[in-house]
Design an enzyme around this catalytic site. Structure first.
Site, PDB file in Angstrom:
ATOM      1  N   ARG A  24      -9.423   0.988   8.701  1.00  0.00           N
ATOM      2  CA  ARG A  24      -8.909  -0.355   8.870  1.00  0.00           C
ATOM      3  C   ARG A  24      -9.908  -1.239   9.604  1.00  0.00           C
ATOM      4  O   ARG A  24      -9.634  -2.415   9.831  1.00  0.00           O
ATOM      5  CB  ARG A  24      -7.659  -0.258   9.711  1.00  0.00           C
ATOM      6  CG  ARG A  24      -6.517  -1.083   9.185  1.00  0.00           C
ATOM      7  CD  ARG A  24      -5.314  -0.538   9.910  1.00  0.00           C
ATOM      8  NE  ARG A  24      -4.174  -1.330   9.799  1.00  0.00           N
ATOM      9  CZ  ARG A  24      -3.070  -0.933   9.176  1.00  0.00           C
ATOM     10  NH1 ARG A  24      -3.043   0.213   8.535  1.00  0.00           N
ATOM     11  NH2 ARG A  24      -2.025  -1.675   9.182  1.00  0.00           N
ATOM     12  N   LYS A  45       0.827  -1.218   0.000  1.00  0.00           N
ATOM     13  CA  LYS A  45       0.000   0.000   0.000  1.00  0.00           C
ATOM     14  C   LYS A  45       0.852   1.254   0.000  1.00  0.00           C
ATOM     15  O   LYS A  45       0.611   2.178  -0.760  1.00  0.00           O
ATOM     16  CB  LYS A  45      -0.851   0.083   1.276  1.00  0.00           C
ATOM     17  CG  LYS A  45      -1.987  -0.875   1.383  1.00  0.00           C
ATOM     18  CD  LYS A  45      -2.867  -0.506   2.592  1.00  0.00           C
ATOM     19  CE  LYS A  45      -2.133  -0.504   3.914  1.00  0.00           C
ATOM     20  NZ  LYS A  45      -1.762  -1.824   4.433  1.00  0.00           N
ATOM     21  N   ARG A  97      11.138  -2.394  11.099  1.00  0.00           N
ATOM     22  CA  ARG A  97      10.151  -2.100  12.126  1.00  0.00           C
ATOM     23  C   ARG A  97      10.024  -3.262  13.097  1.00  0.00           C
ATOM     24  O   ARG A  97      10.078  -4.413  12.687  1.00  0.00           O
ATOM     25  CB  ARG A  97       8.795  -1.817  11.475  1.00  0.00           C
ATOM     26  CG  ARG A  97       8.705  -0.428  10.916  1.00  0.00           C
ATOM     27  CD  ARG A  97       7.580  -0.264   9.962  1.00  0.00           C
ATOM     28  NE  ARG A  97       6.340  -0.931  10.363  1.00  0.00           N
ATOM     29  CZ  ARG A  97       5.231  -0.886   9.646  1.00  0.00           C
ATOM     30  NH1 ARG A  97       5.200  -0.198   8.520  1.00  0.00           N
ATOM     31  NH2 ARG A  97       4.158  -1.520  10.048  1.00  0.00           N
ATOM     32  N   ARG A 117      -0.674  -9.961  12.789  1.00  0.00           N
ATOM     33  CA  ARG A 117      -1.186  -8.817  12.006  1.00  0.00           C
ATOM     34  C   ARG A 117      -2.040  -9.298  10.842  1.00  0.00           C
ATOM     35  O   ARG A 117      -3.025  -8.657  10.473  1.00  0.00           O
ATOM     36  CB  ARG A 117      -0.028  -7.965  11.491  1.00  0.00           C
ATOM     37  CG  ARG A 117       0.594  -7.124  12.587  1.00  0.00           C
ATOM     38  CD  ARG A 117       1.938  -6.611  12.174  1.00  0.00           C
ATOM     39  NE  ARG A 117       1.849  -5.559  11.184  1.00  0.00           N
ATOM     40  CZ  ARG A 117       2.880  -5.183  10.428  1.00  0.00           C
ATOM     41  NH1 ARG A 117       4.035  -5.784  10.537  1.00  0.00           N
ATOM     42  NH2 ARG A 117       2.735  -4.206   9.572  1.00  0.00           N
ATOM     43  N   ARG A 143      11.555  -6.113   4.587  1.00  0.00           N
ATOM     44  CA  ARG A 143      11.090  -4.733   4.523  1.00  0.00           C
ATOM     45  C   ARG A 143      11.910  -3.819   5.422  1.00  0.00           C
ATOM     46  O   ARG A 143      12.274  -4.165   6.536  1.00  0.00           O
ATOM     47  CB  ARG A 143       9.620  -4.671   4.932  1.00  0.00           C
ATOM     48  CG  ARG A 143       9.069  -3.259   4.892  1.00  0.00           C
ATOM     49  CD  ARG A 143       7.612  -3.274   4.642  1.00  0.00           C
ATOM     50  NE  ARG A 143       6.872  -3.381   5.884  1.00  0.00           N
ATOM     51  CZ  ARG A 143       5.580  -3.054   5.973  1.00  0.00           C
ATOM     52  NH1 ARG A 143       4.922  -2.625   4.911  1.00  0.00           N
ATOM     53  NH2 ARG A 143       4.951  -3.168   7.114  1.00  0.00           N
TER      54      ARG A 143
HETATM   55  P1  ADP Z   1       0.999  -2.072   7.790  1.00  0.00           P
HETATM   56  O1  ADP Z   1       0.015  -1.645   6.757  1.00  0.00           O
HETATM   57  O2  ADP Z   1       2.231  -2.604   7.191  1.00  0.00           O
HETATM   58  O3  ADP Z   1       0.425  -2.925   8.872  1.00  0.00           O
HETATM   59  P2  ADP Z   1       1.002   0.610   8.918  1.00  0.00           P
HETATM   60  O4  ADP Z   1       2.223   1.414   8.851  1.00  0.00           O
HETATM   61  O5  ADP Z   1      -0.141   1.003   8.080  1.00  0.00           O
HETATM   62  O6  ADP Z   1       1.507  -0.854   8.602  1.00  0.00           O
HETATM   63  O7  ADP Z   1       0.497   0.500  10.428  1.00  0.00           O
HETATM   64  C1  ADP Z   1       1.343   0.146  11.482  1.00  0.00           C
HETATM   65  C2  ADP Z   1       0.584   0.036  12.787  1.00  0.00           C
HETATM   66  O8  ADP Z   1      -0.044   1.278  13.102  1.00  0.00           O
HETATM   67  C3  ADP Z   1      -0.567  -0.952  12.781  1.00  0.00           C
HETATM   68  O9  ADP Z   1      -0.135  -2.265  13.046  1.00  0.00           O
HETATM   69  C4  ADP Z   1      -1.466  -0.404  13.883  1.00  0.00           C
HETATM   70  O10 ADP Z   1      -0.961  -0.712  15.161  1.00  0.00           O
HETATM   71  C5  ADP Z   1      -1.334   1.083  13.680  1.00  0.00           C
HETATM   72  N1  ADP Z   1      -2.367   1.612  12.747  1.00  0.00           N
HETATM   73  C6  ADP Z   1      -2.163   2.210  11.549  1.00  0.00           C
HETATM   74  N2  ADP Z   1      -3.322   2.581  10.974  1.00  0.00           N
HETATM   75  C7  ADP Z   1      -4.295   2.202  11.835  1.00  0.00           C
HETATM   76  C8  ADP Z   1      -5.716   2.280  11.822  1.00  0.00           C
HETATM   77  N3  ADP Z   1      -6.377   2.852  10.805  1.00  0.00           N
HETATM   78  N4  ADP Z   1      -6.387   1.784  12.893  1.00  0.00           N
HETATM   79  C9  ADP Z   1      -5.754   1.215  13.931  1.00  0.00           C
HETATM   80  N5  ADP Z   1      -4.423   1.099  13.994  1.00  0.00           N
HETATM   81  C10 ADP Z   1      -3.692   1.589  12.977  1.00  0.00           C
END
Ligand code: ADP
Ligand code: ZN
Length: 210
Positions: free
Chosen positions: A88, A13, A156, A167, A123
């Site tokens: 999400r 994404k 990360r 996840r 990554r």
């Molecule tokens: P990825 O898409 O690779 O999981 P992100 O960088 O989008 O990683 O998100 C990392 C973390 O940030 C998630 O695992 C969650 O803990 C938090 N997060 C991000 N966006 C949201 C969201 N919309 N709602 C809840 N938690 C979020």
């Protein structure tokens, strides 16, 4: 253009968001990057979010919704935006609807779980600007250094294999139902993630056109 990008963690994404952001000259808003920045800065919100994000759990809806709400009213959002990583959960999507935001298109990037697990171990992200890399598929020009800002790239905490598994489970339970949510409105486009970033990009650009 108001666009949402959906997809499992590691589906690409963020990379596609960067491409679209450049192509359409609209800002990409990544809740993941915002959350990581808040954690790094040690803000009140960051302190609350840290344990969730480190363990790969979702940060509670009300927290994420409130940061998105603040972000959406900023000046640079007027001509459109890309939401990368928000919504999400179904309640987050409902909150976005309640804010009166009219989304034009939702693109979901589909990649099988076992492929994702393999990808995640390679990554890397920039600790400063959030740009994403992969040691094999999308290496930075200088190993360990961000092409965009020169800061160090890091793995990360939540990209470690055990965390990735949970996840993915969370993705299937909480986020994947959003595909139904948005296909009902006729706005959903499915992009099948390819091994080469450029091939996925070509499909994303095609989805944007039609
Ligand atoms: P990825 O898409 O690779 O999981 P992100 O960088 O989008 O990683 O998100 C990392 C973390 O940030 C998630 O695992 C969650 O803990 C938090 N997060 C991000 N966006 C949201 C969201 N919309 N709602 C809840 N938690 C979020
Ligand atoms: Zn950087």
């Amino acid at each position: 253009m108001k666009l949402i990008l959906l997809g499992a963690p590691g589906a690409g994404k963020g990379t596609q968001a960067e491409v679209i952001c450049e192509k359409l000259s609209i800002p990409a808003v990544s809740t993941g990057n915002m959350i990581r920045a808040a954690i790094a800065q040690g803000t009140e919100f960051g302190i609350k979010a840290k344990s969730y994000a480190d363990e790969g759990r979702l940060v509670p809806d009300e927290i994420v919704v409130s940061i998105i709400k603040d972000r959406l009213v900023q000046d640079d959002m007027k001509n459109g935006f890309i939401l990368d990583g928000f919504p999400r959960t179904v309640p987050q999507a409902e909150a976005l609807d309640k804010m009166g935001v009219e989304i034009d298109m939702v693109i979901t990037i589909e990649v099988e779980d076992d492929k994702i697990t393999k990808r995640m171990s390679g990554r890397r992200v920039c600790g400063s600007c959030g740009a994403s890399y992969h040691i094999e598929y999308k290496p930075s020009q200088v190993d360990g250094i961000c092409d965009k800002c020169g800061a160090e790239t890091i793995q990360r905490k939540d990209d470690h294999p055990d965390t990735v598994k949970s996840r993915l489970e969370i993705y299937h339970n909480e986020t994947a139902p959003l595909k139904d949510y948005y296909s009902k409105t006729g706005k959903l486009k499915v992009v099948h993630g390819q091994d080469e970033v450029k091939d996925t990009t070509a499909l994303t650009l095609k989805a944007l056109e039609g």
